[in-house]
Design an enzyme around this catalytic site. Structure first.
Site, PDB file in Angstrom:
ATOM      1  CG  HIS A 138      -2.108  -1.250   1.124  1.00 48.13           C
ATOM      2  ND1 HIS A 138      -2.645  -1.263   0.352  1.00 48.13           N
ATOM      3  CD2 HIS A 138      -2.207  -2.050   2.249  1.00 48.13           C
ATOM      4  CE1 HIS A 138      -3.617  -2.296   0.486  1.00 48.13           C
ATOM      5  NE2 HIS A 138      -3.210  -2.812   1.885  1.00 48.13           N
ATOM      6  CG  ASP A 173      -2.852  -8.374   1.360  1.00 46.23           C
ATOM      7  OD1 ASP A 173      -2.083  -8.539   2.051  1.00 46.23           O
ATOM      8  OD2 ASP A 173      -3.923  -7.874   1.529  1.00 46.23           O
ATOM      9  CG  HIS A 175      -6.439  -5.406   2.489  1.00 43.72           C
ATOM     10  ND1 HIS A 175      -5.757  -6.073   3.422  1.00 43.72           N
ATOM     11  CD2 HIS A 175      -7.588  -4.803   2.951  1.00 43.72           C
ATOM     12  CE1 HIS A 175      -6.568  -5.905   4.392  1.00 43.72           C
ATOM     13  NE2 HIS A 175      -7.524  -4.998   4.368  1.00 43.72           N
ATOM     14  CG  ASP A 262      -4.746  -9.728   4.341  1.00 41.29           C
ATOM     15  OD1 ASP A 262      -4.473 -10.486   3.237  1.00 41.29           O
ATOM     16  OD2 ASP A 262      -4.499  -8.296   4.498  1.00 41.29           O
TER      17      ASP A 262
HETATM   18 CO    CO Z   1      -4.067  -7.098   3.451  1.00 41.85          CO
END
Ligand code: CO
Length: 425
Positions: A138, A173, A175, A262
């Site tokens: 990120h 992931d 995200h 995750d």
């Molecule tokens: Co994540």
């Protein structure tokens, strides 16, 4: 070369594992010590080349990041942060991305592991490199985001681009891999492919199916937006179908795989139902192409499950299958009773799968249609090679691009830095 005989380098530094974000912060670097202990207890290190990563220098970090941001990270401490509130806000530091003791060293080590792995791959010394402390997808050019400060993935990709005409970045992931996508949104030299939960204001909010890249990068960003409750069967199906097509069409010289844990069932922040097997089968699938592979960590917020996941995937990369009974080791009693000391993820109540068959079919069709627009294996033109600013001292390394280049001296038309100046977000 038989797949199990590939040379695999593995990076670990205990100083990363003892870093501590903040009380009640979901990101626990201790999961990296737990992963490493599990790797040792299964005796996987005997088949790996284990390295302590070199710390990246500030000048390496500014190959992607803004100098004022890196400079601030290098100087700020928990005690002085209150005197710099304006800059803290400007660089998005504070709550999600707190200032903690040893933060800059933490960044330099996890980034050093990813860059070192890329260098070993570039030199043909390693076929696979693993850095579970990396994968902080990120982080942006001038700001921290989502527990990430320095984007080791972008920096490792830039390193690979010195030797490889095309690099594929894959992100499993839960995200969206927004920082990496944004850095390479305008170029066809990196194809980013992210599989993630999308909608309901889920962080970071980007990664819609229609986000496919721009200009030279059009069709070279791939997003697979998913809903809650993805299970192994559907995830592996859409992953394998997408990646098969990507590999056919794009034929990369190297692959980076971000293995955020995750997306596993029962995660504290995630909402998928993946098991260790489903997650690892994505790793096995990418390994099967026999293309140099840099494997990184990422999210993952139940420490015992993260350690299980990444130890298991270390074994997958070695072509080994681990005993389901976790060997006794320093963290055995304290952490692994949650699933009866077994190598599995214990899920109390599975999340309902909100991905209908029709939805998944539509997403898959759309992704494949976009991929079929690609020119097959675009070759490198000199104007697409990163500008000088990206190239650290290569005294001992000769710059080699795998394909013949042409147009030497042409001005760079698009590059990630220029893109950032346009401030997309
Ligand atoms: Co994540």
């Amino acid at each position: 070369m038989p797949s199990s005989k590939r040379r695999i380098s593995y990076y670990y530094d205990s100083d990363v594992g003892t870093s501590y974000y903040a009380p009640n912060h979901p990101m626990k670097p201790h999961r990296l010590s737990m992963t490493h202990s599990l790797v040792l207890s299964y005796r996987l290190h005997e088949s790996l080349e284990v390295f302590r990563p070199r710390k990246s220098s500030a000048s390496e970090l500014t190959q992607f990041h803004a100098e004022d941001y890196v400079n601030f990270l290098s100087k700020i401490t928990p005690n002085t942060q209150h005197e710099h509130l304006q800059q803290m806000q400007k660089f998005n530091l504070g709550e999600d991305c707190p200032i903690f003791d040893g933060l800059f060293d933490f960044c330099k080590i996890y980034t050093g592991g990813s860059i070192d792995g890329a260098v070993r791959i570039n030199h043909g010394i390693s076929d696979i490199a693993i850095n579970w402390s990396g994968g902080l997808h990120h982080a942006k050019k001038s700001e921290a985001s989502g527990f990430c400060y320095i984007n080791d993935i972008v920096l490792a990709t830039l390193e690979l681009l010195k030797y490889h005409a095309r690099v594929v970045y894959i992100d499993i992931d839960i995200h969206h891999g927004d920082g990496v996508e944004e850095a390479f949104y305008l170029t066809d030299r990196v194809m980013t492919v992210s599989f993630h939960k999308f909608g309901d204001l889920f962080f970071p909010g980007t990664g819609d199916i229609g986000d496919i890249g721009l200009n030279d990068g059009k069709y070279y960003s791939v997003n697979v937006p998913l809903h809650d409750g993805m299970d192994d069967h559907n995830f592996v199906d859409i992953f394998n179908t997408t990646m098969q097509k990507v590999m056919e069409m794009y034929q990369p010289g190297a692959i980076i795989l971000q293995c955020g844990a995750d997306s596993l069932a029962a995660d504290r922040l995630g909402c998928f139902n993946l098991t260790l097997e489903g997650h690892a089968s994505c790793v096995a699938f990418m390994k099967s192409f026999n293309v140099p592979l840099l494997v990184l960590g990422g999210g993952g917020y139940i420490k015992s499950n993260v350690a299980r996941c990444w130890a298991n995937e270390t074994a997958t990369l070695l072509g080994k299958i681990l005993d389901e009974n976790i060997p006794e080791h320093e963290f055995y009693y304290e952490y692994y009773s949650d699933a009866s000391y077994k190598l599995k993820v214990q899920q109390k109540s599975p999340i309902e799968n909100l991905n209908s068959r029709t939805y998944l079919q539509d997403i898959k069709r759309c992704v494949l249609e976009n991929l079929s627009q690609l020119r097959i294996a675009p070759s490198v033109q000199m104007q697409e090679i990163p500008p000088e600013a990206y190239l650290p001292e290569l005294d001992e390394l000769e710059l080699i691009v795998e394909e013949k280049v042409s147009g030497i001296g042409n001005k760079s038309s698009e590059n990630p830095i220029e893109f950032y100046d346009k401030e997309r977000y």
